[in-house]
Scaffold this active site. Structure first.
Site, mmCIF file in Angstrom:
data_model
loop_
_atom_site.group_PDB
_atom_site.id
_atom_site.type_symbol
_atom_site.label_atom_id
_atom_site.label_comp_id
_atom_site.label_asym_id
_atom_site.label_seq_id
_atom_site.Cartn_x
_atom_site.Cartn_y
_atom_site.Cartn_z
ATOM 1 N N GLN A 228 0.826 -1.200 0.000
ATOM 2 C CA GLN A 228 0.000 0.000 0.000
ATOM 3 C C GLN A 228 0.863 1.254 0.000
ATOM 4 O O GLN A 228 0.340 2.358 -0.171
ATOM 5 C CB GLN A 228 -0.892 0.009 1.248
ATOM 6 C CG GLN A 228 -1.899 -1.125 1.311
ATOM 7 C CD GLN A 228 -2.583 -1.171 2.661
ATOM 8 O OE1 GLN A 228 -2.076 -1.745 3.616
ATOM 9 N NE2 GLN A 228 -3.748 -0.549 2.756
ATOM 10 N N HIS B 284 -1.259 1.321 -4.591
ATOM 11 C CA HIS B 284 -1.625 2.728 -4.415
ATOM 12 C C HIS B 284 -0.710 3.668 -5.189
ATOM 13 O O HIS B 284 -0.687 4.867 -4.926
ATOM 14 C CB HIS B 284 -1.617 3.096 -2.930
ATOM 15 C CG HIS B 284 -2.740 2.464 -2.171
ATOM 16 N ND1 HIS B 284 -2.733 2.325 -0.790
ATOM 17 C CD2 HIS B 284 -3.913 1.917 -2.593
ATOM 18 C CE1 HIS B 284 -3.854 1.716 -0.409
ATOM 19 N NE2 HIS B 284 -4.566 1.459 -1.476
ATOM 20 N N CYS C 235 3.625 16.977 -19.868
ATOM 21 C CA CYS C 235 3.734 15.545 -20.161
ATOM 22 C C CYS C 235 4.661 15.334 -21.354
ATOM 23 O O CYS C 235 4.481 15.972 -22.398
ATOM 24 C CB CYS C 235 2.338 14.989 -20.452
ATOM 25 S SG CYS C 235 2.338 13.288 -21.070
ATOM 26 N N GLY D 1 2.571 -4.612 8.909
ATOM 27 C CA GLY D 1 2.543 -3.172 9.103
ATOM 28 C C GLY D 1 1.318 -2.482 8.540
ATOM 29 O O GLY D 1 1.399 -1.338 8.112
ATOM 30 N N SER E 176 -2.807 -1.216 9.003
ATOM 31 C CA SER E 176 -3.767 -0.835 10.042
ATOM 32 C C SER E 176 -5.077 -1.596 9.919
ATOM 33 O O SER E 176 -5.849 -1.675 10.875
ATOM 34 C CB SER E 176 -4.058 0.668 9.961
ATOM 35 O OG SER E 176 -4.729 0.985 8.753
ATOM 36 N N LEU F 268 2.996 -3.979 14.745
ATOM 37 C CA LEU F 268 3.380 -3.420 16.035
ATOM 38 C C LEU F 268 2.290 -3.679 17.069
ATOM 39 O O LEU F 268 2.566 -3.949 18.238
ATOM 40 C CB LEU F 268 3.643 -1.923 15.891
ATOM 41 C CG LEU F 268 4.372 -1.227 17.042
ATOM 42 C CD1 LEU F 268 5.746 -1.860 17.284
ATOM 43 C CD2 LEU F 268 4.520 0.266 16.744
#
Length: 232
Positions: A89, A107, A134, A174, A176, A201
């Site tokens: 992510q 992402h 661009c 890691g 959430s 954690l």
């Protein structure tokens, strides 16, 4: 043949490299309203604010170094006899700099640019401004970081779904468990009978879906887990 492994990583794996998570008190993210800097609407309202925010994040990522957790995952990818799919992510490039041969960035990537006009993507390491154009179509004022904002569709979902379907193990590191669709990957894996492990954690918001939990700093827990996988 060894089982295929799918690993999902989130901001927690880069936190020990100095890159803050969404939840850090006083961190970069806490200084901004996400509606202003991480949505297409925010970019349309104030592109200078959004580009400045991501310029700071890009510079932070450039100054950061991979930690032991990034290097351990790269080792597993190299030495595991089966396939190891690494989905992240995170928009930083610490997995690549840590030695990972393949990284699926669901992402997007802070070190890449996207033309909102023609869809061209290319590498980008410096500051970005509204004056940039661009290289493919030559249009300006439509260059943006190649990252997925809230309300946009994450990248590579079909590929990730295919890898989850045939996985023999799913591991989240890691994360959430608060951001979908990534937070739902454990349910997909569990629904298919795939064993699941959370390395974090602290327990995530979807901790109840995992078969096993390994708690502690990623730079300590991930290398130990990888060593156990490769020696077991």
């Amino acid at each position: 043949m060894a089982d295929e492994i799918v690993i999902l990583t989130g901001a927690g794996i880069s936190a020990e490299s100095g890159l803050g998570t969404f939840r850090d008190v006083g961190g970069l993210w806490s200084q901004y309203d996400l509606e202003d800097v991480a949505t297409p609407q925010g970019y349309a309202r104030d592109p200078d604010l959004v580009l400045g925010f991501y310029n700071a994040r890009r510079e932070n990522a450039r100054m950061a170094a991979p930690n032991a957790a990034h290097r351990a995952i790269a080792r597993l990818q190299r030495e595991w006899p089966g396939a190891v799919t690494l989905v992240t992510q995170n928009i930083d490039d610490l997995h690549e700099r840590g030695g990972s041969p393949e990284v699926v960035h669901m992402h997007g990537e802070i070190m890449r640019a996207l033309c909102a006009s023609c869809g061209h993507r290319w590498g980008w390491t410096g500051a970005m401004s509204r004056e940039d154009t661009c290289p493919a179509c030559g249009r300006g004022a439509l260059v943006r970081p190649d990252v997925v904002w809230f309300g946009e569709m994450p990248y590579h979902l079909d590929l990730i779904g295919e890898r989850l379907e045939r996985a023999g193990l799913f591991v989240a590191i890691g994360t959430s468990g608060a951001v979908y669709p990534a937070a739902g990957f454990v349910a997909e894996a569990a629904g298919a009978g795939v064993p699941t492990i959370e390395i974090n954690l602290e327990r995530s918001e979807v901790a109840g879906m995992f078969d096993r939990h390994i708690l502690g700093p990623a730079s300590e827990t991930v290398p130990l887990w990888v060593e156990g996988m490769l020696s077991g």
